[in-house]
Design an enzyme around this catalytic site. Structure first.
Site, PDB file in Angstrom:
ATOM      1  N   CYS A   2     -41.717  25.839  -8.998  1.00 59.81           N
ATOM      2  CA  CYS A   2     -41.938  26.485 -10.291  1.00 59.81           C
ATOM      3  C   CYS A   2     -41.371  25.519 -11.325  1.00 59.81           C
ATOM      4  O   CYS A   2     -40.613  24.619 -10.980  1.00 59.81           O
ATOM      5  CB  CYS A   2     -41.177  27.795 -10.395  1.00 59.81           C
ATOM      6  N   ARG A  27     -46.165  22.031 -11.646  1.00 58.72           N
ATOM      7  CA  ARG A  27     -45.242  22.624 -10.680  1.00 58.72           C
ATOM      8  C   ARG A  27     -45.634  24.052 -10.289  1.00 58.72           C
ATOM      9  O   ARG A  27     -45.007  24.667  -9.432  1.00 58.72           O
ATOM     10  CB  ARG A  27     -43.817  22.631 -11.242  1.00 58.72           C
ATOM     11  N   TRP A  74     -45.142  29.313  -9.324  1.00 51.31           N
ATOM     12  CA  TRP A  74     -45.972  29.125  -8.136  1.00 51.31           C
ATOM     13  C   TRP A  74     -45.461  30.148  -7.127  1.00 51.31           C
ATOM     14  O   TRP A  74     -44.377  30.016  -6.579  1.00 51.31           O
ATOM     15  CB  TRP A  74     -45.806  27.707  -7.593  1.00 51.31           C
ATOM     16  N   ASN A 100     -36.091  28.746 -10.440  1.00 46.33           N
ATOM     17  CA  ASN A 100     -36.934  27.929  -9.561  1.00 46.33           C
ATOM     18  C   ASN A 100     -36.172  27.780  -8.256  1.00 46.33           C
ATOM     19  O   ASN A 100     -35.001  27.412  -8.265  1.00 46.33           O
ATOM     20  CB  ASN A 100     -37.173  26.562 -10.195  1.00 46.33           C
ATOM     21  N   GLY A 101     -36.825  28.077  -7.146  1.00 50.08           N
ATOM     22  CA  GLY A 101     -36.171  27.975  -5.838  1.00 50.08           C
ATOM     23  C   GLY A 101     -36.441  29.238  -5.049  1.00 50.08           C
ATOM     24  O   GLY A 101     -37.356  30.002  -5.370  1.00 50.08           O
ATOM     25  N   GLU A 487     -50.192   8.547  13.163  1.00 44.45           N
ATOM     26  CA  GLU A 487     -49.991   8.727  11.726  1.00 44.45           C
ATOM     27  C   GLU A 487     -49.358   7.464  11.110  1.00 44.45           C
ATOM     28  O   GLU A 487     -49.744   7.052  10.012  1.00 44.45           O
ATOM     29  CB  GLU A 487     -49.129   9.992  11.490  1.00 44.45           C
ATOM     30  N   LYS A 491     -51.027   5.210   8.120  1.00 50.07           N
ATOM     31  CA  LYS A 491     -50.348   4.881   6.854  1.00 50.07           C
ATOM     32  C   LYS A 491     -50.392   3.385   6.615  1.00 50.07           C
ATOM     33  O   LYS A 491     -50.655   2.927   5.506  1.00 50.07           O
ATOM     34  CB  LYS A 491     -48.868   5.304   6.900  1.00 50.07           C
ATOM     35  N   GLU A 494     -53.935   2.071   5.632  1.00 53.05           N
ATOM     36  CA  GLU A 494     -54.494   2.447   4.339  1.00 53.05           C
ATOM     37  C   GLU A 494     -53.818   1.777   3.154  1.00 53.05           C
ATOM     38  O   GLU A 494     -54.481   1.502   2.167  1.00 53.05           O
ATOM     39  CB  GLU A 494     -54.589   3.972   4.150  1.00 53.05           C
ATOM     40  N   HIS A 510     -54.065   0.179  30.714  1.00 50.76           N
ATOM     41  CA  HIS A 510     -55.468   0.414  31.078  1.00 50.76           C
ATOM     42  C   HIS A 510     -56.424  -0.338  30.163  1.00 50.76           C
ATOM     43  O   HIS A 510     -57.591   0.009  30.067  1.00 50.76           O
ATOM     44  CB  HIS A 510     -55.768   1.920  31.068  1.00 50.76           C
ATOM     45  N   LYS A 607     -58.100  10.316  -3.380  1.00 50.61           N
ATOM     46  CA  LYS A 607     -57.183  11.372  -2.952  1.00 50.61           C
ATOM     47  C   LYS A 607     -57.931  12.564  -2.370  1.00 50.61           C
ATOM     48  O   LYS A 607     -57.480  13.175  -1.407  1.00 50.61           O
ATOM     49  CB  LYS A 607     -56.301  11.796  -4.138  1.00 50.61           C
TER      50      LYS A 607
HETATM   51  C1  F6R Z   1     -54.028   9.697   4.574  1.00 51.09           C
HETATM   52  C2  F6R Z   1     -54.685  10.754   3.829  1.00 51.09           C
HETATM   53  C3  F6R Z   1     -55.993  11.244   4.309  1.00 51.09           C
HETATM   54  C4  F6R Z   1     -56.081  12.766   4.112  1.00 51.09           C
HETATM   55  C5  F6R Z   1     -57.492  13.256   4.439  1.00 51.09           C
HETATM   56  C6  F6R Z   1     -57.603  14.756   4.304  1.00 51.09           C
HETATM   57  O1  F6R Z   1     -52.812   9.364   4.001  1.00 51.09           O
HETATM   58  O2  F6R Z   1     -54.168  11.209   2.845  1.00 51.09           O
HETATM   59  O3  F6R Z   1     -56.226  10.899   5.634  1.00 51.09           O
HETATM   60  O4  F6R Z   1     -55.141  13.377   4.943  1.00 51.09           O
HETATM   61  O5  F6R Z   1     -58.416  12.648   3.583  1.00 51.09           O
HETATM   62  O6  F6R Z   1     -57.308  15.147   3.015  1.00 51.09           O
HETATM   63  P1  F6R Z   1     -56.947  16.644   2.690  1.00 51.09           P
HETATM   64  O7  F6R Z   1     -55.656  16.947   3.387  1.00 51.09           O
HETATM   65  O8  F6R Z   1     -56.838  16.725   1.212  1.00 51.09           O
HETATM   66  O9  F6R Z   1     -58.058  17.480   3.246  1.00 51.09           O
END
Ligand code: F6R
Length: 612
Positions: A2, A27, A74, A100-101, A487, A491, A494, A510, A607
């Site tokens: 929040c 927020r 929120w 907030n919290g 994962e 990271k 990308e 293998h 994003k």
């Molecule tokens: C990697 C990354 C992507 C998202 C993927 C799904 O760092 O951010 O692999 O995880 O595009 O995105 P959302 O979670 O928004 O559906």
């Protein structure tokens, strides 16, 4: 999450408060409100919806008060509604408060106050706060300048959880009290005025001089003064911190990039995500779900469907669901799942994870499962996102906005929320096991352990400096650590553009071991005591072939043959990815920085992936 704002000065407070809330709307934005001290007492104006709705409230322009508090919400406890919006007042309307919290013991406090004659008008955890302050205030017979402060302090002694609070009192019209614990709050100093906010950027246009409060420090504010007290109300001195940030670094809170900021926000993101559902003393609560024991018993399967990092969160939590609830669980990539005519019917629960809530493939997979009569549940970070409008049920991570393209705090928040969801299912199914108790304890310890894990940063940076010019980097793990290897590898790819692969450590021989040659970099993750020896043997196999190794572990291992060993705190295996991914997030970040790349906006990526 929040946002809170406050003002005490000589100008009309309401426009300043609303302006501050608009900047804090990232927020939370399901309801907003302000409270000011007027000639005839405290006024509160609030409503469901976005901050701009406040402009339309009748009488808002007539507020003349120069002291006020404000909030954009929120929802955590209680649905978005006018009654649940902040500010909240005590029954006698002497105190007004924004928060907030999460007050974890609010049920206990609510019962205590109800027994003492108080009535509650909202479902929020916050409403206990002004009433508790009133409770102590009315018991204090000494009428002096500090009575208001003593009451706030006594109330805070009783609160468990996280809070940033602003409180005004009609009997102290020239004061405001603020206090924080594990939730953000800053005080900006002006000329005969003080500004309060959840973050610096929201008030940076008014002042660059700030007081920063530590946990459980109280500020008693007047127009031209800020007095500070420690948790026992001993006066303390606070230096002013002059912030020289430009607007963009202010938004990054002084961090160089959003990704680094978001990595460091993980203790709080996890704290907020846990606090919304589970307070440690009781069962995990999901008011927004109404699953019966019969329904959960009828399930043949749970599908978790998502893309990229969100899919990795699903993989990280698969064992928890299977082991705690004994329901077979499959995890799939949304873009594959939808084209393979999956076996889904009313006996399948389908869970869709999406940080943005806008990923086209995940939404399409959800629609397919609805057509096939399955119940659909989405886990997202964005209230009101497209996926929430399609799903039968939506639950939220409380990671706050994630701006960097590479997902960090959303992933760890998804993993913790899935674990809490698994406990919730197990509790409905009437399963009582030591495993649940141990897992709950480990979950509650996570925020502190993440803080501890973040201390490995410099060591990880040193390794990153050594290997940033590599062409290929390999990640190995077994069991839950294999998911973290995936994962970590994603990271790195990308944001650093280094080719990388992750393998189940046992699969190496293998085929992939053919790729290992002198000086190649291999990263091993080892957090499961049952599997550690086997992974150590696999790493020895690559060391023999000349590999440089970095190991991330919470186990007591003979580290002599590894080049770098990153020790992290131990925790329950089910939630270990939340800690073991952090060095890997930092690793990819520092490699990308060494290469001079744009960490927050890697090439070719967006994003939200709203195309199929
Ligand atoms: C990697 C990354 C992507 C998202 C993927 C799904 O760092 O951010 O692999 O995880 O595009 O995105 P959302 O979670 O928004 O559906």
């Amino acid at each position: 999450m929040c946002g809170i704002v406050g003002y005490i000065g000589t100008k009309k407070a309401s426009p300043i408060l609303i302006n501050g809330l608009i900047r804090l709307e990232y927020r939370g934005y399901d309801s907003a409100g302000i409270s000011t001290i007027e000639n005839d007492g405290l006024s509160v104006m609030k409503d469901k919806g976005r901050v701009k709705n406040l402009y339309n409230l009748e009488g808002i322009d007539d507020l003349e008060g120069t002291v006020g508090i404000a909030h954009t919400r929120w929802a955590t406890h209680g649905k978005p509604s006018k009654e649940n919006s902040h500010p909240h007042m005590d029954n006698s309307k002497t105190f007004s408060c924004v928060h907030n919290g999460i007050i974890e013991n609010y049920n206990e406090l609510r019962n205590f106050l109800t027994d003492n004659g108080y009535t509650f008008y909202s479902q929020t955890d916050t409403e206990v706060v002004p009433n508790l302050i009133h409770y102590y205030y009315s018991k204090d017979t000494k009428n002096d300048d500090l009575k208001f402060l003593r009451a706030v302090k006594s109330a805070c002694n009783d609160l468990k959880g996280s809070f940033a609070l602003e409180i005004i009192c009609k009997e102290y019209p020239d004061n405001m009290i603020v206090v924080r614990k594990d939730s953000p709050l800053v005080i900006g100093k002006g000329e005969d005025e003080n500004y309060i906010s959840s973050d610096i950027p929201a008030i940076l246009s008014f002042t660059r001089d700030f007081y920063l409060l530590n946990d459980l420090e109280f500020a008693l504010l007047s127009r031209n003064e800020a007095k500070f007290f420690d948790k026992d109300l001993n006066p303390i001195k606070k230096a002013i911190k002059n912030i020289e940030w430009d607007a963009s670094s202010a938004e990054k809170d002084g961090f160089e990039d959003y990704m680094l900021k978001e990595i460091y926000e993980q203790p709080n993101a996890i704290r907020e995500t846990i606090g919304a559902k589970f307070n440690g003393n009781s069962k995990c609560e999901f008011d927004e779900l109404n699953f019966s024991k019969e329904y959960l018993q009828s399930l043949n399967k749970i599908y978790i469907v998502a893309c990229g990092t969100a899919m990795h969160a699903g993989l990280s939590a698969r064992s928890t669901i299977e082991k705690l609830c004994k329901i077979p669980t499959e995890v799939d990539i949304a873009s594959e799942f939808r084209y393979r005519d999956p076996l889904v019917d009313e006996k399948t629960l389908c869970i869709f994870i999406s940080q943005s809530g806008e990923t086209a493939d995940t939404i399409a997979a959800l629609k397919l499962c609805k057509e096939k009569k399955a119940k659909t549940l989405t886990i997202t970070n964005v209230i009101g996102s497209s996926i929430t409008r399609e799903a039968d049920y939506s639950i939220y991570t409380h990671a706050g906005p994630e701006i960097a393209v590479a997902s960090t705090k959303a992933y760890t928040s998804q993993v913790v929320l899935l674990n809490i969801l698994a406990i919730y299912f197990a509790e409905i199914l009437g399963i009582n096991s030591n495993m649940i108790l141990e897992l709950k304890k480990s979950i509650l310890e996570l925020p502190k352990k993440i803080e501890e894990t973040l201390k490995v940063s410099e060591k990880v940076k040193d390794f990153a400096k050594k290997v940033y010019n590599e062409k290929d980097i390999f990640f190995l793990g077994r069991g839950i650590d294999e998911v973290v290897a995936r994962e970590g590898s994603l990271k790195l790819k990308e944001i650093s553009y280094i080719h990388s692969e992750s393998y189940a450590a046992g699969e190496l021989k293998h085929g992939p071991i053919a790729l290992i040659e002198k000086d190649i970099t291999v990263i091993g993750i080892m957090t499961d005591s049952k599997l550690v020896e086997k992974t150590v043997s696999n790493l020895q196999e690559v060391i023999t072939r000349g590999a440089k190794t970095m190991v991330i572990t919470n186990q007591d291992i003979d580290s002599s043959s590894f080049e770098f060993v990153i020790n992290i705190p131990s925790t329950h295996t089910f939630v270990s990815p939340i800690l073991s991914i952090i060095p890997l997030q930092l690793f990819s970040y520092y490699i990308a920085k060494e290469k001079g790349l744009d960490v927050d906006k890697p090439r070719n990526l967006a994003k939200s992936v709203t195309v199929e």
